[in-house]
Enzyme design. Structure first.
Site, mmCIF file in Angstrom:
data_model
loop_
_atom_site.group_PDB
_atom_site.id
_atom_site.type_symbol
_atom_site.label_atom_id
_atom_site.label_comp_id
_atom_site.label_asym_id
_atom_site.label_seq_id
_atom_site.Cartn_x
_atom_site.Cartn_y
_atom_site.Cartn_z
ATOM 1 N N SER A 145 0.855 -1.181 0.000
ATOM 2 C CA SER A 145 0.000 0.000 0.000
ATOM 3 C C SER A 145 0.892 1.233 0.000
ATOM 4 C CB SER A 145 -0.890 0.010 1.251
ATOM 5 O OG SER A 145 -1.537 1.254 1.413
ATOM 6 N N TYR A 158 -1.730 -1.217 10.983
ATOM 7 C CA TYR A 158 -1.955 -1.480 9.568
ATOM 8 C C TYR A 158 -0.799 -0.947 8.715
ATOM 9 C CZ TYR A 158 -3.817 -1.086 4.849
ATOM 10 O OH TYR A 158 -3.974 -1.166 3.487
#
Length: 263
Positions: A145, A158
């Site tokens: 990401s 995360y």
């Protein structure tokens, strides 16, 4: 038209019941790969499998497994052995997120996220890589990401897990240089998936930006691993964003991330 060299090859895609995972499975199928779809929701997987088979005419195998559990990767590999399916392309897409202050967050949810985002990805790669090495070719596409490039207050665990995926992918790629195996990290920005909704974060400021289309992200990821690129940051706006993160003072970047991750 599908590439002839992909005929008879198989791509294993985790988290394939929707979002980027399903889009990636569809791209690999369009390029001539047979596909193995892995996720927890059997009903959704079966529907996705029917859609891919109908539109692409390839063989689609469904494996229902909870990859957040330590036994998940082992179950997947047992199913592969049972059906005699070799894996030519491993797509580690399965992932989840949590949102909120770390001091108040639920540990079990974060433990499941760490297991899925980090341990499962690493374990599946560990199990499948030897057969790729023996064959002298293979592709590994790990979905990280743009969050991998910066600390993420309110999504601290995360972001850290995606930093692991990026670092692991780059290091593994160097170890495998000259082996015939391509390793690519795909780094999308905020995308139209259920990730943020499941994390109870669909109202954060970050999502006020235009969201990426999963199909476009998947195509960039496939092209990247086919061309043996080390990292694919999906979209020019995200590439600019990543460069800014690298150049700006770390404290400023962290505070900006806190603002964007808040409601």
């Amino acid at each position: 038209m599908p590439h002839r060299e992909n005929r008879g090859k198989t791509a294993l895609v985790t988290g394939a019941s929707g979002g980027i995972g399903f889009a990636l499975a569809r791209v690999f199928a369009h390029e001539g790969y047979n596909v193995v779809l892995v996720a927890r929701n059997t009903e959704k997987l079966m529907a996705r499998a029917e859609e891919i088979h109908t539109t692409c005419g390839v063989t689609v195998t469904v494996i229902s497994a909870d990859l957040s559990l330590p036994t998940g990767p082992i179950e997947v590999c047992r199913e592969l052995q049972y059906h005699g399916i070799p894996v030519h392309a491993l797509v580690n897409n399965a992932g989840t997120a949590t949102h909120g202050y770390f001091a108040a967050s639920d540990w079990q949810s974060e433990l499941a996220m760490l297991s899925l985002n980090i341990l499962t990805l690493t374990r599946l790669t560990k199990i499948i890589l030897p057969e790729m090495l023996a064959r002298g070719e293979g592709k590994i596409l790990n979905v990280a990401s743009t969050s991998a490039y910066l600390p993420g207050p309110l999504m601290a665990v995360y972001n850290a897990s995606k930093s692991y995926v990026l670092s692991f992918s780059e290091a593994l790629r160097e170890e495998l240089r000259g082996s015939g195996i391509h390793v690519t990290a795909l780094c999308p920005g905020p995308t139209r998936t259920e990730l943020y909704e499941r994390a109870c974060a669909k109202h954060i400021r970050l999502l006020q930006w235009p969201l990426q289309d999963p199909a476009a992200v998947a195509r960039m990821g496939y092209d990247g691993v086919r061309k043996n690129r080390p990292v694919v940051v999906a979209g020019w706006l995200n590439r600019c964003y990543v460069q800014c993160v690298r150049l700006l003072p770390r404290r400023l970047v962290t505070r900006a991330a806190a603002y964007l991750n808040d409601r």
